[in-house]
Design an enzyme around this catalytic site. Structure first.
Site, mmCIF file in Angstrom:
data_model
loop_
_atom_site.group_PDB
_atom_site.id
_atom_site.type_symbol
_atom_site.label_atom_id
_atom_site.label_comp_id
_atom_site.label_asym_id
_atom_site.label_seq_id
_atom_site.Cartn_x
_atom_site.Cartn_y
_atom_site.Cartn_z
ATOM 1 N N ASP A 204 0.711 -1.279 0.127
ATOM 2 C CA ASP A 204 0.135 -0.179 -0.009
ATOM 3 C C ASP A 204 0.796 1.345 -0.088
ATOM 4 O O ASP A 204 0.517 2.341 -0.017
ATOM 5 C CB ASP A 204 -0.845 -0.107 1.217
ATOM 6 C CG ASP A 204 -2.223 0.936 1.174
ATOM 7 O OD1 ASP A 204 -2.487 1.334 -0.081
ATOM 8 O OD2 ASP A 204 -2.658 1.440 1.962
ATOM 9 N N SER A 228 -7.593 5.276 -0.062
ATOM 10 C CA SER A 228 -7.689 3.990 -0.925
ATOM 11 C C SER A 228 -9.165 3.462 -0.931
ATOM 12 O O SER A 228 -9.673 3.565 0.110
ATOM 13 C CB SER A 228 -6.636 2.815 -0.199
ATOM 14 O OG SER A 228 -5.578 3.343 -0.062
ATOM 15 N N GLN A 278 -5.124 -1.558 -7.372
ATOM 16 C CA GLN A 278 -5.749 -0.653 -6.345
ATOM 17 C C GLN A 278 -6.392 0.635 -7.051
ATOM 18 O O GLN A 278 -5.830 1.297 -7.895
ATOM 19 C CB GLN A 278 -4.827 0.017 -5.305
ATOM 20 C CG GLN A 278 -5.409 0.746 -4.345
ATOM 21 C CD GLN A 278 -4.352 1.255 -3.199
ATOM 22 O OE1 GLN A 278 -3.845 2.287 -3.457
ATOM 23 N NE2 GLN A 278 -4.304 0.548 -2.194
#
Length: 288
Positions: A204, A228, A278
């Site tokens: 991440d 996110s 993502q």
């Protein structure tokens, strides 16, 4: 005295409350809210704790539902969806104050042999030839208020070496491609499932902001709202997070105040070990 690596290992290893219920402590990474990579790593670890040791995670798919607080622990509730002959499926809810802040589905597989191929690792300088992000952060620290500066300069458990450094306060529009080397700062004696959980934590880092690069945007800009939305990982081959790994990221599209990002992770010998995807919120607020 415990190191920052010890602290990370401690929060990744959850406290088991019941057969399918775990509690995880939090750490403040300087974002003001709970770092999504930590919640994802802990959720994967909770799922793995309910799976036979001969099965490793091969994929996870997750949604970030609400901001998490660093002021309280997170409860992880595991649903044992399926235990098959070759695959095991788990669903995990991360809960704070009685509300779900994150959900994850993960699939585990018995190790098997089969045909293999992969794309080549990008041709980039080795980690020894790239400046660390700690040195780069020192260059910008004087521009920050004292309270933020302390968190900004705090020692971190992951050593990062960006191949293309970005001035976060004067971002120039560039192609949405970035590469960075990373590894945990100390050698660790941990099972493969823990390495996967820490790799999830690391996955991440920087991925969401790749879509911001062609727009000259940064999450440090007051008019930029970012978060996110979802996160996926495919674990392709084994790796150790205490050895150098290359994270190659790009963003093929941004639309609807959302940026789509994808990444591949390689060992230093060129072996591809994971792939990620993502979508992140990248909303520009009107100037007041």
């Amino acid at each position: 005295m415990a190191s920052v690596v010890d602290d990370l290992l401690q929060v990744i290893e959850l406290e088991q409350l019941e057969d399918n219920l775990f509690r995880g402590d939090t750490i403040d990474t300087g974002q003001g809210s709970l770092f999504g990579g930590l919640v994802a790593g802990q959720a994967l670890r909770a799922a793995a704790r309910t799976v036979p040791a001969d099965r490793m995670a091969h994929s996870l798919h997750a949604y970030f539902l609400r901001p998490g607080s660093v002021e309280r622990p997170v409860i992880y509730e595991v649903d044992r969806i399926r235990d098959g002959r070759g695959f095991t499926t788990r669903r995990v809810r991360a809960i704070q104050q009685g509300r779900a802040i994150f959900s994850l589905s993960a699939s585990f597989q018995v190790l098997e042999e089969g045909p293999e191929h992969q794309s080549a690792m990008p041709d980039v300088p080795p980690p020894e030839a790239v400046e660390s992000d700690e040195a780069q952060r020192l260059q910008f620290a004087e521009r920050l208020p004292e309270a933020i500066k302390t968190l900004f300069l705090r020692e971190r458990p992951i050593e990062i070496r960006p191949v293309q450094p970005v001035n976060m306060f004067q971002v120039e529009p560039v192609e949405p491609v970035r590469h960075m080397w990373f590894r945990i700062k100390e050698s660790i004696d941990a099972p493969p499932a823990v390495h996967q959980a820490i790799l999830t934590f690391c996955s991440d880092l920087s991925l969401m902001t790749t879509a911001m690069l062609p727009h000259g945007m940064s999450f440090w800009q007051p008019q930029v709202q970012s978060a996110s939305i979802d996160h996926s990982i495919w674990f392709l081959r084994p790796c150790r997070v205490d050895e150098w790994l290359l994270y190659s990221m790009d963003s093929p599209s941004a639309a609807g105040a959302r940026g789509f990002n994808r990444g591949t992770i390689y060992r230093q010998d060129g072996t591809m070990v994971a792939a990620t995807a993502q979508e992140g919120l990248m909303r520009v607020l009107p100037k007041s």
